[in-house]
Enzyme design. Structure first.
Site, short mmCIF file in Angstrom:
data_model
loop_
_atom_site.label_atom_id
_atom_site.label_comp_id
_atom_site.label_asym_id
_atom_site.label_seq_id
_atom_site.Cartn_x
_atom_site.Cartn_y
_atom_site.Cartn_z
N PRO A 2 0.81 -1.22 0.00
CG PRO A 2 -0.18 -1.16 2.10
CD PRO A 2 0.69 -1.97 1.24
CD GLU A 3 4.02 2.63 -3.73
OE1 GLU A 3 4.03 3.72 -4.32
OE2 GLU A 3 4.63 1.63 -4.12
CE LYS A 59 4.80 5.23 1.01
NZ LYS A 59 6.10 4.55 1.04
NE ARG A 298 13.06 -0.44 -0.18
CZ ARG A 298 13.80 -1.22 0.60
NH1 ARG A 298 14.58 -2.13 0.08
NH2 ARG A 298 13.75 -1.10 1.90
#
Length: 308
Positions: A2-3, A59, A298
């Site tokens: 979830p962003e 967020k 990342r």
DNA sequence: ACTATTTCCTGGATGC
DNA sequence: TGCATCCAGGAAATAG
């Protein structure tokens, strides 16, 4: 994962379903989520609180709570939220929460329940009879007979309460920041622009998916030093970030693994991804294969031809 | 004041 | 079939 768009979708869904409900009791798992507030305080603040509104900042999901003044009877009410289908802005919801707290005669205490979903966190609204899923860390029993449950297998999520109701996510809101304010954030930073976009104390809410997607739409390579971006490129990136987030919210977010909205429906923005998760697949514009590299641990996806 | 790296955590995918 | 290993990633902590 979830962003901002996913959290926004979830928070709106929760708002529609539980606004006005009252938390009757709270159960915390034995090995609960890493808590940012003492367990006893979470239980104390949530128990007996009325859910005035649910909204997003960065967020984080912010559950606005009100509580009748000590001694006064806290009156559970049926949710009126169901009537108004229209999605209210965060500002509107905050105002509503405040009004709700101040109406009803004497001033009511306000508080906030802050939920960060991490990677795999979920907030479920279910009937009490529903089987309790593995990795359920918190159950808030509601007066309506339902339960608000926090489930998070990987336990990267965070729970906190703010008795002062003063939570503010660090970093600016990407959806409302001006082009000038946006450019200012990255001034003089030598870190790759991708890393800078992910830095929550600069920009609150952009995660790995939308950083890659925004850079793709702006035609900028993720490994470029932030400070090397020209004014024109900064403007493009600012527009791209806002556009990609707004489009994603419209489609209910991106369902990559098991993300679903508060109503259990998946999002559809993953179908619009141009680079994220598309390593080796053809660029939608030039057909060259999308490349994947690792920046600061990342994965970053980009098209070597379309992004400079 | 920044920037880069490591750590947390578990399910799913991969490899032998 | 089963077991070990790797990987995903947000953000806090740590190191440079």
């Amino acid at each position: 994962m979830p962003e901002l768009p996913e959290v926004e979708t979830i928070a709106n869904g929760l708002h529609q379903r539980v606004q006005g409900d009252v938390i009757e009791s709270v159960w915390l798992g034995e090995k609960p989520e890493p808590l940012q507030s003492p367990a006893a305080e979470i239980v104390r603040v949530l128990t007996g609180a009325r859910i005035a509104a649910v909204h997003r900042t960065g967020k984080h999901i912010v559950v606005e709570l009100t509580r009748a003044e000590r001694g006064a009877q806290s009156m559970p009410v049926k949710s009126k939220a169901v009537k108004s289908k229209a999605v209210k802005s965060n500002a509107t919801k905050r105002k509503e929460a405040k009004t709700a707290a101040e109406s009803n005669g004497t001033a009511a205490e306000r508080a906030q329940w802050i939920v960060h979903l991490g990677m795999t966190g979920r907030m479920l609204v279910v009937e009490a009879a529903e089987e309790v899923a593995k990795h359920t860390h918190l159950i808030a029993k509601l007066v309506s007979g339902r339960e608000l449950r926090f489930v998070d297998p990987r336990r990267f999520g965070r729970l906190a309460v703010k008795p002062a109701a003063d939570f503010a996510a660090p970093g600016v809101e990407p959806l409302t920041v001006s082009a000038a304010g946006f450019a200012e954030l990255f001034k003089g930073r030598k870190t790759p622009i991708k890393s800078a976009l992910l830095n929550q104390s600069l920009l609150a809410g952009v995660g790995n998916i939308y950083a890659d997607e925004a850079l793709s739409r702006a035609g900028i390579r993720p490994m470029r030093r932030a400070t090397s971006l020209t004014g024109v490129e900064m403007c493009k990136l600012h527009r791209a970030v806002q556009k990609v987030l707004a489009e994603a919210i419209k489609l209910g977010g991106s369902s990559i693994n098991d993300y679903v909205t508060a109503n259990g429906e998946p999002g559809f923005f993953q179908l619009k991804h141009r680079v994220y998760g598309r390593e080796g697949e053809p660029c939608r514009k030039c057909k060259l294969p999308i490349e994947r590299i690792v920046i600061a641990g990342r994965s970053a996806h980009y098209c070597a031809k379309c992004q400079k």
